[in-house]
Motif scaffolding. Sequence first.
Motif, PDB file in Angstrom:
ATOM      1  N   PHE A 172       0.839  -1.194   0.000  1.00 28.93           N
ATOM      2  CA  PHE A 172       0.000   0.000   0.000  1.00 28.93           C
ATOM      3  C   PHE A 172       0.881   1.253   0.000  1.00 28.93           C
ATOM      4  CE2 PHE A 172      -3.039  -3.130   1.264  1.00 28.93           C
ATOM      5  CZ  PHE A 172      -4.271  -2.640   0.862  1.00 28.93           C
ATOM      6  N   VAL A 173       0.385   2.302  -0.631  1.00 32.99           N
ATOM      7  CA  VAL A 173       1.111   3.568  -0.738  1.00 32.99           C
ATOM      8  C   VAL A 173       0.335   4.627   0.030  1.00 32.99           C
ATOM      9  CG1 VAL A 173       1.975   5.339  -2.313  1.00 32.99           C
ATOM     10  CG2 VAL A 173       2.022   2.925  -2.994  1.00 32.99           C
ATOM     11  N   GLU A 174       1.020   5.354   0.908  1.00 29.02           N
ATOM     12  CA  GLU A 174       0.356   6.415   1.666  1.00 29.02           C
ATOM     13  C   GLU A 174       0.262   7.675   0.811  1.00 29.02           C
ATOM     14  OE1 GLU A 174       0.288   8.474   6.087  1.00 29.02           O
ATOM     15  OE2 GLU A 174       2.031   7.290   5.486  1.00 29.02           O
ATOM     16  N   VAL A 175      -0.955   8.180   0.652  1.00 28.84           N
ATOM     17  CA  VAL A 175      -1.209   9.382  -0.143  1.00 28.84           C
ATOM     18  C   VAL A 175      -2.028  10.349   0.699  1.00 28.84           C
ATOM     19  CG1 VAL A 175      -2.242  10.327  -2.243  1.00 28.84           C
ATOM     20  CG2 VAL A 175      -1.196   8.047  -2.289  1.00 28.84           C
ATOM     21  N   GLU A 176      -1.591  11.601   0.763  1.00 30.74           N
ATOM     22  CA  GLU A 176      -2.353  12.627   1.474  1.00 30.74           C
ATOM     23  C   GLU A 176      -3.399  13.217   0.546  1.00 30.74           C
ATOM     24  OE1 GLU A 176       0.592  15.380   2.789  1.00 30.74           O
ATOM     25  OE2 GLU A 176       1.071  14.223   4.586  1.00 30.74           O
ATOM     26  N   THR A 177      -4.632  13.293   1.023  1.00 30.32           N
ATOM     27  CA  THR A 177      -5.712  13.895   0.245  1.00 30.32           C
ATOM     28  C   THR A 177      -6.064  15.259   0.838  1.00 30.32           C
ATOM     29  OG1 THR A 177      -7.310  12.665   1.586  1.00 30.32           O
ATOM     30  CG2 THR A 177      -6.623  11.675  -0.504  1.00 30.32           C
ATOM     31  N   PRO A 178      -6.760  16.109   0.086  1.00 28.98           N
ATOM     32  CA  PRO A 178      -6.976  17.498   0.527  1.00 28.98           C
ATOM     33  C   PRO A 178      -7.807  17.609   1.806  1.00 28.98           C
ATOM     34  CG  PRO A 178      -7.345  17.291  -1.832  1.00 28.98           C
ATOM     35  CD  PRO A 178      -7.221  15.902  -1.298  1.00 28.98           C
ATOM     36  N   ILE A 179      -7.489  18.649   2.563  1.00 29.09           N
ATOM     37  CA  ILE A 179      -8.304  19.037   3.724  1.00 29.09           C
ATOM     38  C   ILE A 179      -9.360  20.056   3.303  1.00 29.09           C
ATOM     39  CG2 ILE A 179      -8.250  20.214   5.969  1.00 29.09           C
ATOM     40  CD1 ILE A 179      -7.233  17.361   6.065  1.00 29.09           C
ATOM     41  N   LEU A 216      -8.476   7.821  -6.689  1.00 26.84           N
ATOM     42  CA  LEU A 216      -7.131   7.236  -6.746  1.00 26.84           C
ATOM     43  C   LEU A 216      -7.171   5.834  -7.356  1.00 26.84           C
ATOM     44  CD1 LEU A 216      -5.647   8.394  -3.326  1.00 26.84           C
ATOM     45  CD2 LEU A 216      -4.861   9.074  -5.600  1.00 26.84           C
ATOM     46  N   MET A 217      -8.240   5.086  -7.071  1.00 24.03           N
ATOM     47  CA  MET A 217      -8.356   3.759  -7.680  1.00 24.03           C
ATOM     48  C   MET A 217      -8.567   3.893  -9.192  1.00 24.03           C
ATOM     49  SD  MET A 217      -7.847   1.680  -5.194  1.00 24.03           S
ATOM     50  CE  MET A 217      -6.766   2.963  -4.516  1.00 24.03           C
ATOM     51  N   ALA A 218      -9.382   4.870  -9.595  1.00 22.64           N
ATOM     52  CA  ALA A 218      -9.572   5.103 -11.027  1.00 22.64           C
ATOM     53  C   ALA A 218      -8.284   5.567 -11.685  1.00 22.64           C
ATOM     54  CB  ALA A 218     -10.684   6.134 -11.241  1.00 22.64           C
ATOM     55  N   SER A 219      -7.373   6.121 -10.873  1.00 26.52           N
ATOM     56  CA  SER A 219      -6.094   6.597 -11.392  1.00 26.52           C
ATOM     57  C   SER A 219      -5.065   5.482 -11.515  1.00 26.52           C
ATOM     58  CB  SER A 219      -5.540   7.685 -10.468  1.00 26.52           C
ATOM     59  OG  SER A 219      -6.466   8.742 -10.314  1.00 26.52           O
ATOM     60  N   GLY A 220      -5.424   4.275 -11.086  1.00 25.33           N
ATOM     61  CA  GLY A 220      -4.512   3.158 -11.223  1.00 25.33           C
ATOM     62  C   GLY A 220      -3.537   2.989 -10.084  1.00 25.33           C
ATOM     63  N   LEU A 221      -3.751   3.693  -8.954  1.00 25.08           N
ATOM     64  CA  LEU A 221      -2.799   3.568  -7.845  1.00 25.08           C
ATOM     65  C   LEU A 221      -2.852   2.179  -7.206  1.00 25.08           C
ATOM     66  CD1 LEU A 221      -0.685   5.352  -6.433  1.00 25.08           C
ATOM     67  CD2 LEU A 221      -2.356   5.676  -4.611  1.00 25.08           C
ATOM     68  N   ASP A 222      -4.028   1.537  -7.250  1.00 25.16           N
ATOM     69  CA  ASP A 222      -4.190   0.122  -6.891  1.00 25.16           C
ATOM     70  C   ASP A 222      -4.323  -0.136  -5.395  1.00 25.16           C
ATOM     71  OD1 ASP A 222      -2.591  -2.886  -6.647  1.00 25.16           O
ATOM     72  OD2 ASP A 222      -4.267  -2.642  -8.053  1.00 25.16           O
ATOM     73  N   ARG A 223      -3.389   0.357  -4.577  1.00 22.17           N
ATOM     74  CA  ARG A 223      -3.488   0.163  -3.126  1.00 22.17           C
ATOM     75  C   ARG A 223      -3.066   1.457  -2.427  1.00 22.17           C
ATOM     76  NH1 ARG A 223      -1.392  -6.030  -1.756  1.00 22.17           N
ATOM     77  NH2 ARG A 223      -2.728  -7.056  -3.316  1.00 22.17           N
ATOM     78  N   TYR A 224      -4.001   2.029  -1.685  1.00 20.78           N
ATOM     79  CA  TYR A 224      -3.794   3.328  -1.024  1.00 20.78           C
ATOM     80  C   TYR A 224      -4.107   3.198   0.449  1.00 20.78           C
ATOM     81  CZ  TYR A 224      -6.500   7.139   1.163  1.00 20.78           C
ATOM     82  OH  TYR A 224      -7.070   8.003   2.064  1.00 20.78           O
ATOM     83  N   PHE A 225      -3.391   3.979   1.287  1.00 21.88           N
ATOM     84  CA  PHE A 225      -3.828   4.154   2.672  1.00 21.88           C
ATOM     85  C   PHE A 225      -3.439   5.551   3.130  1.00 21.88           C
ATOM     86  CE2 PHE A 225       0.552   3.342   3.771  1.00 21.88           C
ATOM     87  CZ  PHE A 225       0.737   3.927   5.032  1.00 21.88           C
ATOM     88  N   GLN A 226      -4.023   5.949   4.244  1.00 25.64           N
ATOM     89  CA  GLN A 226      -3.731   7.258   4.819  1.00 25.64           C
ATOM     90  C   GLN A 226      -4.140   7.249   6.290  1.00 25.64           C
ATOM     91  OE1 GLN A 226      -4.761  12.009   3.980  1.00 25.64           O
ATOM     92  NE2 GLN A 226      -5.905  10.431   2.914  1.00 25.64           N
ATOM     93  N   ILE A 227      -3.320   7.852   7.128  1.00 22.32           N
ATOM     94  CA  ILE A 227      -3.733   8.164   8.497  1.00 22.32           C
ATOM     95  C   ILE A 227      -4.410   9.523   8.398  1.00 22.32           C
ATOM     96  CG2 ILE A 227      -3.026   8.369  10.905  1.00 22.32           C
ATOM     97  CD1 ILE A 227      -2.444   5.636   9.649  1.00 22.32           C
ATOM     98  N   ALA A 228      -5.723   9.501   8.227  1.00 20.06           N
ATOM     99  CA  ALA A 228      -6.455  10.673   7.736  1.00 20.06           C
ATOM    100  C   ALA A 228      -7.145  11.430   8.871  1.00 20.06           C
ATOM    101  CB  ALA A 228      -7.504  10.226   6.717  1.00 20.06           C
ATOM    102  N   ARG A 229      -7.051  12.745   8.809  1.00 16.32           N
ATOM    103  CA  ARG A 229      -7.817  13.608   9.711  1.00 16.32           C
ATOM    104  C   ARG A 229      -9.166  13.889   9.063  1.00 16.32           C
ATOM    105  NH1 ARG A 229      -6.908  13.871  14.709  1.00 16.32           N
ATOM    106  NH2 ARG A 229      -7.336  16.091  14.965  1.00 16.32           N
ATOM    107  N   CYS A 230     -10.235  13.723   9.844  1.00 18.37           N
ATOM    108  CA  CYS A 230     -11.602  13.882   9.338  1.00 18.37           C
ATOM    109  C   CYS A 230     -12.389  14.778  10.294  1.00 18.37           C
ATOM    110  CB  CYS A 230     -12.283  12.523   9.206  1.00 18.37           C
ATOM    111  SG  CYS A 230     -11.379  11.354   8.173  1.00 18.37           S
ATOM    112  N   PHE A 231     -13.468  15.380   9.777  1.00 18.21           N
ATOM    113  CA  PHE A 231     -14.206  16.394  10.529  1.00 18.21           C
ATOM    114  C   PHE A 231     -15.700  16.197  10.312  1.00 18.21           C
ATOM    115  CE2 PHE A 231     -10.165  17.829   8.981  1.00 18.21           C
ATOM    116  CZ  PHE A 231      -9.561  18.439  10.067  1.00 18.21           C
ATOM    117  N   ARG A 232     -16.475  16.230  11.406  1.00 20.38           N
ATOM    118  CA  ARG A 232     -17.922  16.116  11.289  1.00 20.38           C
ATOM    119  C   ARG A 232     -18.579  17.064  12.286  1.00 20.38           C
ATOM    120  NH1 ARG A 232     -18.852   9.556  10.329  1.00 20.38           N
ATOM    121  NH2 ARG A 232     -17.543   9.462   8.471  1.00 20.38           N
ATOM    122  N   ASP A 233     -19.443  17.906  11.774  1.00 23.78           N
ATOM    123  CA  ASP A 233     -20.138  18.874  12.621  1.00 23.78           C
ATOM    124  C   ASP A 233     -21.415  18.236  13.140  1.00 23.78           C
ATOM    125  OD1 ASP A 233     -20.993  21.115  13.905  1.00 23.78           O
ATOM    126  OD2 ASP A 233     -21.427  22.275  12.105  1.00 23.78           O
TER     127      ASP A 233
END
Length: 595
Positions: A172-179, A216-233
């Motif tokens: 798996f490859v770690e990729v940061e996604t936008p905040i 990212l899957m449609a982009s062909g990255l195949d295996r992705y992970f992230q320690i992701a920060r998420c927000f819910r009001d």
Amino acid sequence: MPFDNNERTAQRSRMLGGFSPDDVGQSFTLVGWVHRRRDLGGLLFVDLRDRSGILQVSFGPDWTDPDSFGLASGLGAEDVISVQGRVERRPTPNPELPTGEVELRAERLRRLNSAVTPAIPVYRAPDEELPSEERRLRYRYLDLRREELQRALVLRHRLVLEVRNYLDGLGFVEVETPILTKPTPEGARDYLVPSRLHPGEFYALPQSPQLYKQILMASGLDRYFQIARCFRDEDLRADRQPEFTQIDVEASFVDPKDIFRWMEGLMLALARIARVGGSAPFPRLAYDEVMERFGTDRPDLRYDLEIQDWTRALADLDFKILQAAVSEGGRIRGLALTGGAKLSRREIDGLEQTARRAGAPGLLWVKRTEDGGSGPLARFMQTEHYQALGMEAGDLALVSAGPGRVTSPSLGAVRVIAAKLLGLPVVREAAWLWVTDFPLFEQDEDTGALIPGHHPFCLPHSEDLERLEAEPLAVRSHAYDLVFNGTELGSGSIRNHDAGIQTRILRLLGMHDDEIERRFGFLLEALRSGAPPHGGVALGMDRIVKHFAGARSLREVIAFPKTTAARALFEGAPTPLAEDELRELHLRPASVDKG
């Protein structure tokens, strides 16, 4: 690599944890905080603390420099000091302290910084209660000096490090996604951020990286992970945080079994670090079966107690509530509690209140005794009824009647509380479970509209696709939850990689085509470009650490948490902005009703 307490820095020879008789006779320069000070006449003792542990430092006129001895007599709690001295055996060892066989006999002392009287104590006597949580959050920099919190944060660090190493080992490859992202519906309100450069337009903080990881899957990255920060009001909840961390995973060309196998390996790797049990494969139960047997989609399987269907056994009772429920198409269901007759009326009333809070009108019960029974159902019960329920003298039956949407949550809520009241044996300390095949849709109780069971991007079962428009509530999805000891640790699904199916689902959720294009056109465009079959899971890092650390709340495993009112007490957030700052963001001050 294990933590090295012996690492030397410019200001200290080593950290405090790990000193033993092997160090006797050696000289060291040590630094830390004054945990507490004791004055025994001609001798002074300081418990010196850093994050690795506590070591006793002794000051005496026979071995300490006179100026240093005088300085030691005026040390206060939480002063930061540096001491030079030699390690000796303690005349009276302290078995409660890992370093309790030795002490540092101080020859010289420097105070690196003095501390005002702490607003909350860091040192506490064993029987002393903690200050209120609100006060501890206000003075979080002091609260974080407690050993329990530091231990939890160190555990969190080690678990996150293991996540990265484990997933890297699987390719798996770690990729940061936008905040700063686009508002999308994911079951809660978005936190919105006004754009200064684009007046009247807003970013949203991500509730999850869901759409990005699909792209990212449609982009062909195949295996992705992230320690992701998420927000819910979200509205106020006792153990939820408005911002949280999740282990986000997505892979192409997979089915649920692949996700289960990888995540079971990950969870057991983390469990070994935290010394929590479990073995693979984890049990897997479909949503319908779990609701039938346990009344909840996150059952605590540490207890062998299941909901029973007693419709046939009790339908002939001359009891109007039961008869009415059955005549209206409902069922009679309940819990058989061996030895439950010992519960007091007050305890049973508490269980009834639990059922009411879960949405039931009440909870019926009956105790079987040697000469008959007691409780609201007792005068209607005959011997054959007790036998049909499998009850012996001394047992208790808790009964709920009505549709499954009433009986399941009420009995599910009562089940674990009753098990604990009775002291039922814990048959497995680490009860892992995958709950599978969630409904694709649920129905909003107030409006009757369809809402997503998990989220709008789950793939329906292929055999249910022909019922999508005609019987949407009967359609199952390839969605799954990971449950540990009655807590949902994460959710996932196989996603829609077919833009046509995805569009049909969004239409059923009440969106017209131009709204679908406006909100999700970028995702549908990516799916049409040749997206592979893909799926994944998101696991709550905060919840994992909480359960593995044995913490009482999420706030004990997060360095700077918010209160249940979503306030950060230490820094005082959220806070009003000045009018000129609002104008720069193209916003106007709003009048707020303080009442």
